[in-house]
Structure formats: structure tokens, C-alpha cells
Write an enzyme that holds these catalytic residues in place. Structure first.
Site, short mmCIF file in Angstrom:
data_model
loop_
_atom_site.label_atom_id
_atom_site.label_comp_id
_atom_site.label_asym_id
_atom_site.label_seq_id
_atom_site.Cartn_x
_atom_site.Cartn_y
_atom_site.Cartn_z
N TRP A 329 0.84 -1.21 0.00
CA TRP A 329 0.00 0.00 0.00
C TRP A 329 0.87 1.25 0.00
O TRP A 329 0.55 2.25 -0.66
CB TRP A 329 -0.91 0.00 1.23
CG TRP A 329 -1.78 1.22 1.35
CD1 TRP A 329 -3.05 1.38 0.87
CD2 TRP A 329 -1.46 2.46 2.01
NE1 TRP A 329 -3.53 2.62 1.17
CE2 TRP A 329 -2.58 3.31 1.87
CE3 TRP A 329 -0.34 2.92 2.69
CZ2 TRP A 329 -2.60 4.61 2.40
CZ3 TRP A 329 -0.36 4.22 3.22
CH2 TRP A 329 -1.48 5.04 3.06
N HIS A 330 1.99 1.19 0.72
CA HIS A 330 2.84 2.37 0.83
C HIS A 330 3.57 2.69 -0.46
O HIS A 330 3.88 3.87 -0.71
CB HIS A 330 3.86 2.18 1.96
CG HIS A 330 3.30 2.46 3.33
ND1 HIS A 330 2.59 1.54 4.04
CD2 HIS A 330 3.33 3.58 4.09
CE1 HIS A 330 2.22 2.06 5.19
NE2 HIS A 330 2.65 3.31 5.25
N GLY A 331 3.85 1.71 -1.28
CA GLY A 331 4.56 2.03 -2.50
C GLY A 331 4.77 0.83 -3.40
O GLY A 331 4.81 -0.31 -2.94
#
Length: 497
Positions: A329-331
Site C-alpha cells: 500500500w505504501h509504494g
């Protein structure tokens, strides 16, 4: 439009003033207009994506309501599940296309190349819309809450649209729940002097975290992580410590500005951070860090997977799924996946060795309630979390492992006294302004952890004292904020997610 820009310092007072002057029944429309303007300041075209996600989840809520309530095994309930599935599929398709297309193409090319195949998929650049992960997750939570019956379906599209796009938390959270925020747009918010003061104080504290601490230590961090081949040992270790400070102050700073801005207008957003670096275990850290995302994964993924109700090993599996997903989700980079996996693994190891550690402490006569034990547990937890930040910050996996190798080579303690530290982007004065500001940050977090409510205490003081504190805080930011050469407002780290 960045919070730490002149544009916002003009935008926010105008929005707030008009908000309190206009009739209650049209205030949500005013907020909707302002929120879309706020978002369109980055890229007007991507407001269409925000609108699309809003329309999909709004329609899914109406469809779920039309399907009615049925027992779990009732075939009619499949209709509602189908509407939830459609909402998720459409929204996640948008998210995957704009955020992960390049990542998927790169890995497909790599995979086919390993088998000696000639298939090469051309890569094309897609500009990542600001805050897309945040507002899509917020909109999807409404779909699930409507399906579960945890929230009343909103029939007013404009009111629902302002819930998804509310400008203080639109681009970097907190990721709000419809059960908390949606009904607040129906409340009559009157101007309250004490509430406004508390909100502004929270905003000022957020600006201090961002401009005095995060932007200052970022100069040192960027020097180390961008040119790690020239550094070793203690330099990289200090850079790692500073990145932990940077990402905390950058993200918590944004959250505090968002919470404060919302509070000024009468809205109550959820806390996103509660002194995370004072945690005594990695599991506790994740109850204190990015709380809105952690609780989102808990409620909408971990618990539906079975949570901790189906035995220890299923629980561990679910923890790893949550944190690997959180990393992605973060990257769109394997470094984020490794970062998430390490945080999940540390929690599993901690849970699996709990009884063993208790027996060792009992045999060694170690008292868990002692200050020394609590301090040691806090330091160990911080170092474990800080180690994972290497993968979060590094450009790629190779760079992350190179940084780790470099950190354990060429330990040179004399850099602390020979002036070398001041040749890494920060002058002697800027370095020690940063250190003093970090000490202030630590003191504030310790006070908050002991239930000392600083803002409440300040508003109870005499007028001259209160305004002395206000002016001191503002001037501290103006004087000690890191502006650097050719200053331009620095983007918040989490905007890229």
C-alpha cells in the site's frame, strides 16, 4: 496546495471565515467546493478520479440499502455482497492502474527475462494522483460499513462527496470512517474561541514538527542515503536515526495540521499517532503509528481473515498478510514489501518468544515495572523499527543492503568531535537547532504519554501568558524553520502514497 505554503495560509482562513458566516444548511456545499479546489491545485484532471471513486461507493451504498437486510445464509444477501465486490473491484482497479502499473510491468519483464523469453512489455509513465490510496480506502470503508449496517446509508450525494474529499485529511489522512466523520457534516458548528485556539495550537505544533525538525534533518538524511557509498559506520547510523525522526515529524506534522484545521471548524478527526517511539514492542508501536491505516487493515482485512480466532498459526499468517499488504500500500517497490514483512516478522517472533522471555526475566530477577527495563525495551523497539526504515527509505533493495553493509564497516567515532558531521548538509548551527528541537519533541511526547494535556493547560492560563506562548511558538517556526537555499515549500513524504 501544501499545508506549509503561503497559498494555504491564505486559503484556510478564508475558507474558515466564510464557513462560519454562511447558513448551516449550505456549509457542506461550501466545504465540498473548497475541498475540490484544494485537490485540483495539484492536477485538476485527477479530480475526476476522486469524483469517480466517490460516485462508485455512493452508488454501492444505495444498492446495498435497496437490497435490504437478510440473514447471513439468505441467497438475497449475495446481492449485497456482489455490490460490495463491484465497489472494491472498480476502486482497486483505479488504484492498481495509477499506482502499480509500472511495478507490474517491470516485474513481468524481469520474470520473462529469467526464462529467456523475448516478450518485453513497454513501460509508460503514469503520474500518481496525490492521496489516491487514502481517499480510495476511506471510500471503500463506507461500502463495507454500509453492508455491515454500521452506518446509515447517505442519500445526499454532495454530503457524501464532502466526506470523501474533506480537504484537511484528503491527501494524507487520517483515513476516516463514515461512522465517525459523515454525520459531523450535519452538526451545527458554532465559533468557539477555546476550540479554535486548541485547533490552531495543534496546527502550529504540526508546522514545528514539519518545518523545524523534519525538513531540517531531511538534509542530512538525503546526503547519507543518496551518497551512502561515501559513508560508513556512524554516519549511516546517525542518518538512519535521523530518518526515523524525519518520517515521524513529517507525517505526524501533517496529521496534526489536519486535525487542528478540522478542529478549528468544529470537526473531530481521529488521532493518527500516540507517541509511537515510546512503544516497548513492535506490536505496540503499530498500535501507536498511523493508527487510521492500521485499524483499517484490522477491521477490513485482518478480522475477516479470521483474526486471532482460529489458532496461533492462522493469526501469524494473518499478521504477515496485513503487513505485506501494508508495505505494498505504501509504494510500488519491493523495498516497501520487505519493510512490511520485517514489521510483521518482528511481531510474530515477539509473540512466539513471549513465554521464553518471561521465564528468562524471572530467572534473572528482572522486574518489568522498573524504569531501567522500560527504557531498555523502548530503545530496543526503536532500533528494530528504525532498522526497517532503511528499506522504506532506500531507493531499491540493492541500496538497502549496501547501506546495511556500510553501516557495519569503518566505525569512526571521532566524527562526533572533528566537525565531520557538519559537512553533511547541515551547518553546526542548523545541526544543533535540530538536536534541540528533537529534545523538545521528545519532552512533549513524554508529557503526553503521562496524560499531561499541554493545550488544555495553556488555554486555562491568563491572557498575557497564553499569547506569549502563541507568539513564541509562531516566531520559533519563522526563525528556526529550515528554509535552505532557494526555499520552496517541501512536500510531505506521505503525499506520494
Amino acid at each position: 496546495m501544501l499545508f506549509n505554503s503561503l497559498d494555504f495560509l491564505i486559503f484556510f482562513p478564508v475558507v474558515t471565515l466564510i464557513y462560519f458566516l454562511i447558513p448551516h444548511k449550505i456549509r457542506y456545499i461550501w466545504l465540498l467546493i473548497c475541498s475540490y479546489y484544494f485537490y485540483m491545485c495539484w492536477n485538476a484532471a485527477y479530480a475526476l478520479l476522486l469524483f469517480t471513486s466517490t460516485a462508485i461507493t455512493y452508488a454501492s451504498g444505495l444498492a446495498i440499502q435497496a437490497a435490504g437486510k437478510h440473514e447471513e445464509n439468505d441467497p438475497e444477501r449475495l446481492k449485497s455482497k456482489g455490490f460490495v465486490a463491484i465497489s472494491f473491484i472498480l476502486n482497486l482497479t483505479i488504484l492498481i492502474f495509477f499506482k502499480y502499473t509500472g511495478f507490474i510491468i517491470d516485474n513481468l519483464n524481469l520474470l520473462f527475462g529469467r526464462f529467456g523469453m523475448e516478450l518485453v512489455i513497454p513501460k509508460f509513465d503514469i503520474l500518481l494522483p496525490v492521496g489516491i490510496s487514502f481517499y480510495i480506502f476511506q471510500a471503500l470503508s463506507y461500502t463495507v460499513d454500509a453492508y455491515r449496517g454500521d452506518v446509515k446509508v447517505e442519500r445526499n450525494f454532495l454530503k457524501y462527496a464532502v466526506f470523501v474529499s474533506f480537504f484537511p485529511q484528503l491527501v494524507a489522512g487520517p483515513i476516516e470512517r463514515s461512522s465517525r466523520l459523515l454525520n459531523q457534516f450535519n452538526d451545527r458548528h458554532k465559533f468557539d474561541y477555546d476550540r479554535v485556539c486548541k485547533g490552531l495550537m495543534m496546527m502550529v505544533w504540526g508546522f514545528f514538527q514539519k518545518m523545524v525538525i523534519a525538513d531540517r534533518v531531511a538534509v542530512f538524511v538525503n546526503q547519507i542515503f543518496n551518497y551512502y557509498n561515501y559513508y560508513s559506520g556512524l554516519e549511516i547510523f546517525i542518518g538512519m536515526l535521523f530518518f526515523a525522526v524525519q518520517i515521524y515529524c513529517d507525517f505526524a506534522g501533517y496529521s496534526n495540521i489536519a486535525l487542528g484545521a478540522a478542529q478549528v471548524m468544529g470537526f473531530d478527526l481521529m488521532q493518527n499517532f500516540t507517541q509511537p517511539y515510546l512503544a516497548r514492542s513492535v506490536a505496540e508501536f503499530w498500535k501507536r503509528w498511523h493508527i487510521s491505516l492500521t485499524s483499517w487493515f484490522r477491521d477490513y482485512l485482518y478480522i475477516p481473515l479470521g483474526g486471532n480466532r482460529k489458532g496461533k498459526w492462522i493469526k501469524y499468517r494473518n499478521i504477515m498478510i496485513i503487513f505485506l499488504t501494508s508495505g505494498l500500500w505504501h509504494g510500488a517497490n519491493w523495498t516497501y514489501v520487505i519493510w512490511g514483512g520485517l514489521n510483521g516478522a518482528f511481531q510474530i517472533v515477539g509473540a512466539q518468544t513471549l513465554n521464553l522471555r518471561k521465564r528468562i526475566k524471572k530467572a534473572a530477577g528482572i522486574r518489568e515495572e522498573s524504569w531501567s527495563y522500560k527504557m531498555l525495551a523502548t530503545v530496543i523497539t526503536f532500533l528494530l523499527v528504525d532498522f526497517t526504515w532503511i528499506f522504506f527509505r532506500a531507493d531499491n533493495i540493492e541500496a538497502a543492503f549496501s547501506l546495511i553493509r556500510q553501516m557495519f564497516s569503518g566505525f569512526r567515532p571521532w566524527i562526533l568531535i572533528d566537525g565531520s558531521l557538519y559537512a553533511m548538509g547541515l551547518s553546526f548551527i542548523d545541526f544543533w537547532i535540530g538536536m534541540i528541537a528533537i529534545a523538545v519533541l521528545l519532552a512533549v511526547d513524554i508529557l503526553h504519554s503521562r496524560n499531561v494535556h499541554i493545550r488544555e493547560w495553556i488555554v486555562k492560563q491568563n491572557l498575557w501568558f497564553r499569547w506569549g506562548i502563541y507568539l513564541l511558538a509562531v516566531y520559533s517556526i519563522l526563525i528556526f524553520g529550515y528554509y535552505g537555499p532557494n526555499f520552496d515549500a517541501t512536500q510531505f513524504i506521505y503525499f506520494q502514497f
